[in-house]
Design a protein around this motif. Structure first.
Motif, PDB file in Angstrom:
ATOM      1  N   VAL A  55      31.129  36.674  37.550  1.00 28.52           N
ATOM      2  CA  VAL A  55      32.087  37.167  38.316  1.00 28.52           C
ATOM      3  C   VAL A  55      31.811  36.029  39.701  1.00 28.52           C
ATOM      4  CG1 VAL A  55      32.022  38.726  40.675  1.00 28.52           C
ATOM      5  CG2 VAL A  55      32.498  39.297  37.977  1.00 28.52           C
ATOM      6  N   ASN A  63      36.409  37.951  48.336  1.00 26.80           N
ATOM      7  CA  ASN A  63      36.507  39.084  47.831  1.00 26.80           C
ATOM      8  C   ASN A  63      36.034  38.941  46.373  1.00 26.80           C
ATOM      9  OD1 ASN A  63      37.039  41.348  47.289  1.00 26.80           O
ATOM     10  ND2 ASN A  63      39.235  41.296  47.201  1.00 26.80           N
ATOM     11  N   LEU A  64      35.327  39.546  46.051  1.00 23.35           N
ATOM     12  CA  LEU A  64      34.880  39.136  44.319  1.00 23.35           C
ATOM     13  C   LEU A  64      36.016  39.149  43.146  1.00 23.35           C
ATOM     14  CD1 LEU A  64      32.282  42.437  44.062  1.00 23.35           C
ATOM     15  CD2 LEU A  64      31.450  40.198  44.166  1.00 23.35           C
ATOM     16  N   SER A  65      35.699  38.204  42.378  1.00 23.91           N
ATOM     17  CA  SER A  65      37.195  37.782  42.084  1.00 23.91           C
ATOM     18  C   SER A  65      37.374  37.014  40.423  1.00 23.91           C
ATOM     19  CB  SER A  65      38.404  36.829  42.519  1.00 23.91           C
ATOM     20  OG  SER A  65      38.580  36.004  41.678  1.00 23.91           O
ATOM     21  N   ASP A  66      37.652  36.485  39.664  1.00 25.56           N
ATOM     22  CA  ASP A  66      37.205  36.254  38.013  1.00 25.56           C
ATOM     23  C   ASP A  66      37.199  34.637  38.012  1.00 25.56           C
ATOM     24  OD1 ASP A  66      36.924  38.542  37.009  1.00 25.56           O
ATOM     25  OD2 ASP A  66      38.573  39.075  36.037  1.00 25.56           O
ATOM     26  N   CYS A  70      41.538  34.524  44.472  1.00 24.70           N
ATOM     27  CA  CYS A  70      40.977  36.434  43.727  1.00 24.70           C
ATOM     28  C   CYS A  70      42.534  35.989  43.611  1.00 24.70           C
ATOM     29  CB  CYS A  70      41.111  37.031  44.718  1.00 24.70           C
ATOM     30  SG  CYS A  70      41.623  37.423  46.641  1.00 24.70           S
ATOM     31  N   SER A  71      43.348  37.301  43.283  1.00 24.25           N
ATOM     32  CA  SER A  71      44.609  37.480  42.817  1.00 24.25           C
ATOM     33  C   SER A  71      45.522  37.852  43.526  1.00 24.25           C
ATOM     34  CB  SER A  71      44.438  39.068  42.252  1.00 24.25           C
ATOM     35  OG  SER A  71      43.813  40.185  42.447  1.00 24.25           O
ATOM     36  N   THR A  89      33.636  44.485  49.440  1.00 17.05           N
ATOM     37  CA  THR A  89      35.007  44.663  48.154  1.00 17.05           C
ATOM     38  C   THR A  89      35.720  46.205  48.687  1.00 17.05           C
ATOM     39  OG1 THR A  89      34.351  42.362  47.132  1.00 17.05           O
ATOM     40  CG2 THR A  89      35.546  44.221  46.195  1.00 17.05           C
ATOM     41  N   LEU A  93      39.007  47.255  48.732  1.00 17.85           N
ATOM     42  CA  LEU A  93      39.898  47.753  47.143  1.00 17.85           C
ATOM     43  C   LEU A  93      39.977  49.995  48.223  1.00 17.85           C
ATOM     44  CD1 LEU A  93      36.788  48.102  45.051  1.00 17.85           C
ATOM     45  CD2 LEU A  93      39.384  47.709  44.847  1.00 17.85           C
ATOM     46  N   ASN A  97      44.382  50.669  47.974  1.00 20.02           N
ATOM     47  CA  ASN A  97      44.150  52.581  47.574  1.00 20.02           C
ATOM     48  C   ASN A  97      45.366  52.750  48.773  1.00 20.02           C
ATOM     49  OD1 ASN A  97      42.694  52.010  44.717  1.00 20.02           O
ATOM     50  ND2 ASN A  97      41.523  52.982  45.576  1.00 20.02           N
TER      51      ASN A  97
ATOM     52  N   MET B   1      42.742  52.809  41.054  1.00 16.51           N
ATOM     53  CA  MET B   1      42.218  52.308  41.139  1.00 16.51           C
ATOM     54  C   MET B   1      41.990  50.539  41.305  1.00 16.51           C
ATOM     55  SD  MET B   1      37.833  52.247  42.598  1.00 16.51           S
ATOM     56  CE  MET B   1      37.475  53.942  43.068  1.00 16.51           C
ATOM     57  N   GLU B   2      42.136  49.701  41.854  1.00 18.10           N
ATOM     58  CA  GLU B   2      43.542  48.460  41.359  1.00 18.10           C
ATOM     59  C   GLU B   2      41.773  47.805  41.344  1.00 18.10           C
ATOM     60  OE1 GLU B   2      46.033  45.998  41.387  1.00 18.10           O
ATOM     61  OE2 GLU B   2      47.134  47.119  41.576  1.00 18.10           O
ATOM     62  N   PHE B   3      41.810  46.977  40.595  1.00 11.61           N
ATOM     63  CA  PHE B   3      39.975  46.080  40.660  1.00 11.61           C
ATOM     64  C   PHE B   3      40.516  44.952  41.394  1.00 11.61           C
ATOM     65  CE2 PHE B   3      38.561  49.933  38.596  1.00 11.61           C
ATOM     66  CZ  PHE B   3      37.223  50.007  39.065  1.00 11.61           C
ATOM     67  N   PRO B   4      39.820  44.145  41.951  1.00 14.46           N
ATOM     68  CA  PRO B   4      39.726  42.265  41.945  1.00 14.46           C
ATOM     69  C   PRO B   4      39.558  41.674  41.112  1.00 14.46           C
ATOM     70  CG  PRO B   4      37.895  43.026  42.983  1.00 14.46           C
ATOM     71  CD  PRO B   4      38.260  44.922  42.539  1.00 14.46           C
ATOM     72  N   SER B   5      39.043  42.248  39.731  1.00 14.08           N
ATOM     73  CA  SER B   5      38.655  41.597  38.919  1.00 14.08           C
ATOM     74  C   SER B   5      37.863  42.095  37.626  1.00 14.08           C
ATOM     75  CB  SER B   5      37.189  40.695  39.054  1.00 14.08           C
ATOM     76  OG  SER B   5      36.045  40.590  38.151  1.00 14.08           O
ATOM     77  N   LYS B   6      38.864  41.478  36.860  1.00 11.22           N
ATOM     78  CA  LYS B   6      38.927  42.139  35.184  1.00 11.22           C
ATOM     79  C   LYS B   6      36.876  42.765  34.853  1.00 11.22           C
ATOM     80  CE  LYS B   6      40.307  43.813  30.954  1.00 11.22           C
ATOM     81  NZ  LYS B   6      39.260  43.911  30.669  1.00 11.22           N
TER      82      LYS B   6
END
Lengths: 203, 203
Positions: A55, A63-66, A70-71, A89, A93, A97, B1-6
Motif C-alpha cells: 500500500v 490518502n492510502l492507495s494502490d 489514488c482513485s 484515511t 471513508l 460514505n 464501505m468503499e475502500f481507497p485500495s484493493k
C-alpha cells in the motif's frame, strides 16, 4: 495462562498486540483458525503482508492507495475546486460514505498535538500549501477543514487558517451543532451553546 | 464501505472473517498495522502460518501440542490415575488455571449435538475407551467428566457413562451448584434446585 504449545503462545502474543484485543480474545481467534482450513490462515497472512508492504500513499493527497495517484485524485468526475482537509484515511471513508461530498481530499496524516509531540512539520501541511501555490490545472476555490471538534483539531484548524489565508481561496470548517436524531436535553452544554451561537437563519 | 485500495479491502475482508470482528473493527486493525513497522505485520503473519501448519494434537489425549505427546501427557509429575474428559483445549486451559487438578486429560474435540450433526463417532471417544482398555502402565482409577452443564454436555456425559461403565473405574462429574461469590437470589432456579438436591453434608 499456560499454553499447551509454544506455537499457540507465540500466535496469541502476536494477535494480542493488536489494539483492543486481549489474551483471551486472541486465544479465541487462534483456536478458530485451527478449526478452519489451513488455506484461510494462509490467505489471511498473505493479505496482511501484501497490504503492509504494497500500500502506498497518493502523491497528491496522501490518502492510502494502490497506485501513485489514488482513485479520487485520478477521477475526472470529482470537483477539483474543493479540497477537504482531514486527519486520516478513516475520515475520508466516513465522508465518502455520506455521499454528500464530490470534491478532493488532503490527508494530513495526523493532528497537531504537543502532548504526543506531533508538530506541524510532522504533518502533510507543506504539500497542501504546494497544492494551492501550484494548482496544476485545478482551479481551487475552497478548502474545507474537516477536523475533529477537539482541542487538537481546533489547534490544527487555527494553524492551517493562518497558513492558508494568503491564498485567494475560501476557507471553511464543517458545521458543529447538535447531532441529528439526538435529544436536545442530552446534548452537552458546550455543543448546545455553540449551536445557539452558530444558529442558521431560514432564508 | 468503499475502500481507497484493493489491498486494504482484501485485508479487511480476510480479518473480518474472524469471529466477532466486523468490517469496522477489521479496518481499525488493518490501519493500525499500517502505522506500525512492517516487521510487526510480518511476524504476526508468520506466527499464524507457523501455528496453523505445525500445531499437532497429542496422540494420547488429543490436546493441542507442539510434539507428538503433549507436555501434560509427557510429564512425570501428573497423577496418571485420573483422566479428566473435556470438550476442547480451552477447557484444559481453564482447569489448569485453577491449579486444583494434577491428573491427565482427554480432549473429545467437541460435544454430541444432533442439531449440529455431531455424533459420538465424530469425537475422540474410541481412543478414550482404548486408554481404559490398554492403560499402558497407567493405573487409571477415575474418569472425571468435565463437560458443560448444557443439554449437549449432559447427553455426551450420559453416552460416556454407558460406554465406560464396563471398566472397573470410578466415573464422576464436576459439581454443579451455585457459583462461589454469586448472590443466592440471583441464581437461576434450575441451578438452585439442583444445588439443594446435591447438597453436601458437613462431616
Amino acid at each position: 495462562m499456560e499454553f499447551p504449545s509454544k506455537l499457540i503462545e507465540d500466535a496469541v502474543n502476536e494477535v494480542s498486540k493488536l489494539p483492543g484485543i486481549g489474551k483471551k480474545t486472541a486465544l479465541r481467534l487462534v483456536l478458530h483458525l485451527l478449526k478452519r482450513d489451513e488455506e484461510q490462515t494462509q490467505s489471511l497472512a498473505e493479505s496482511l503482508v501484501a497490504m503492509r508492504s504494497k500500500v502506498k500513499h497518493c502523491r497528491k493527497c496522501h490518502n492510502l492507495s494502490d497506485n501513485d495517484l489514488c482513485s479520487i485524485c485520478a477521477s475526472h468526475k470529482r470537483d477539483r475546486s474543493l479540497i477537504c482537509v482531514v486527519e486520516d484515511t478513516r475520515d475520508v471513508l466516513a465522508i465518502e460514505n455520506t455521499a454528500q461530498y464530490k470534491g478532493m481530499y488532503h490527508v494530513l496524516g495526523g493532528i497537531i498535538s504537543p502532548v504526543e509531540g506531533v508538530g506541524p512539520s510532522d504533518l502533510h501541511i507543506e504539500s497542501l500549501v504546494d497544492r494551492l501555490r501550484d494548482p496544476d490545472g485545478d482551479a481551487i476555490k475552497e478548502v474545507i477543514l474537516a477536523l475533529s471538534p477537539t482541542m487538537e483539531g481546533d489547534t490544527t484548524a487555527f494553524y492551517l487558517q493562518k497558513k492558508l489565508k494568503t491564498f485567494p481561496v475560501k476557507i471553511s470548517t464543517i458545521a458543529r451543532g447538535v447531532p441529528i436524531g439526538g435529544d436536545l436535553e442530552y446534548a452537552d452544554e458546550v455543543t448546545l451553546g455553540r449551536s445557539i451561537l452558530s444558529r442558521i437563519s431560514y432564508e
